[in-house]
Design an enzyme around this catalytic site. Sequence first.
Site, PDB file in Angstrom:
ATOM      1  N   CYS A 240      -0.465   4.292   2.300  1.00 46.41           N
ATOM      2  CA  CYS A 240      -0.538   4.207   3.771  1.00 46.41           C
ATOM      3  C   CYS A 240      -0.117   2.807   4.199  1.00 46.41           C
ATOM      4  O   CYS A 240       1.046   2.456   4.029  1.00 46.41           O
ATOM      5  CB  CYS A 240      -1.919   4.602   4.287  1.00 46.41           C
ATOM      6  N   SER A 241      -1.037   2.010   4.752  1.00 49.25           N
ATOM      7  CA  SER A 241      -0.650   0.666   5.171  1.00 49.25           C
ATOM      8  C   SER A 241      -1.822  -0.291   5.067  1.00 49.25           C
ATOM      9  O   SER A 241      -1.992  -1.171   5.909  1.00 49.25           O
ATOM     10  CB  SER A 241      -0.095   0.691   6.594  1.00 49.25           C
TER      11      SER A 241
ATOM     12  N   CYS B 291       0.895  -1.167   0.000  1.00 49.93           N
ATOM     13  CA  CYS B 291       0.000   0.000   0.000  1.00 49.93           C
ATOM     14  C   CYS B 291       0.919   1.197   0.000  1.00 49.93           C
ATOM     15  O   CYS B 291       1.494   1.537   1.033  1.00 49.93           O
ATOM     16  CB  CYS B 291      -0.910  -0.006   1.229  1.00 49.93           C
TER      17      CYS B 291
END
Lengths: 94, 216
Positions: free
Chosen positions: B121-122, B118
Amino acid sequence: MSERFSVGDRVRVRRAYPPGHVRAPYFTRGKVGEVQAIAGSYRNPEQLAYGITDADRLPLYRVIFRQSDLWADYQGGPKDTTVVDFYENWLDPA
Amino acid sequence: MTHDHDHSHGHDHDQTFQPDIEDSPFTHHQVMAEALGELLIEKGVFTADDLRRQIEHLDSRTPALGAEVIARAWTDPDFKAKLMENVNEATASIGIDSGDIPIRAVENTPETHHMIVCTLCSCYPRGLLGPPPDWYKSRAYRSRTVREPRAILSEFGTTLPDDVEVRVHDSTADLRYLVLPMRPRGTDGMDEADLAKLVTRDCLIGVSLPDNPGGV
């Protein structure tokens, strides 16, 4: 919801740099890929981020890019690809 | 943290001072999260018990659940077909709740190797696998995976031939991704439980491959 693009269409990611919460990665801006799948429709996260809870529903596309189209000096395998998910507001016909 | 005091009072100063969790600065986002949680409880949107249950549920999601799902897909073609269609519905059919956020599986083949990142972000299939490893959230992994995926793979000990397509999936939106690895050779006689032991978290992210029990 009617989608503007179909699987197999060539699309270009908008070369735009708006401020704020944006879900189109920089490295894809202005790049051309192909619609690999239509992945449903979701409320626009770029509105949701600002508390607009009835944000527009936008089709979501999975767009596949050749790595060599993303990076001129790509050093990996010739067939390597990256797939990125975009809401329809980020795509133009290519 | 500071540890200033008079050094003449005779206890053992060779021990390293271990900070308590409150000793690190409370960050802006921690303050906001605490405040939001307290307000929602005060307003009756949910109870402290609901919040605790939800945290406990998230903490109960682990890569072992992912491994169980993969082992089932390797041994049951109907389940595999369902998994490729919709991970959340497929896991629910075997009693594993993988949450409301849609997860999609991508299947490794001799021609194509998938890996997940990603960049923004995560995003991660937490509903099935639990929280991502710290490196998954690092700027280095997030930026380099789309730029030089094979260098990342080699740092995880994974080398693939040039004619294999390395396909990176950047989860920028509402979907999360799970890699369905190839079943290793030499596993024909193994049952589901033993197969699941071959599938690690890193295989499900696509930076690694399941161990081949034959060692070849």
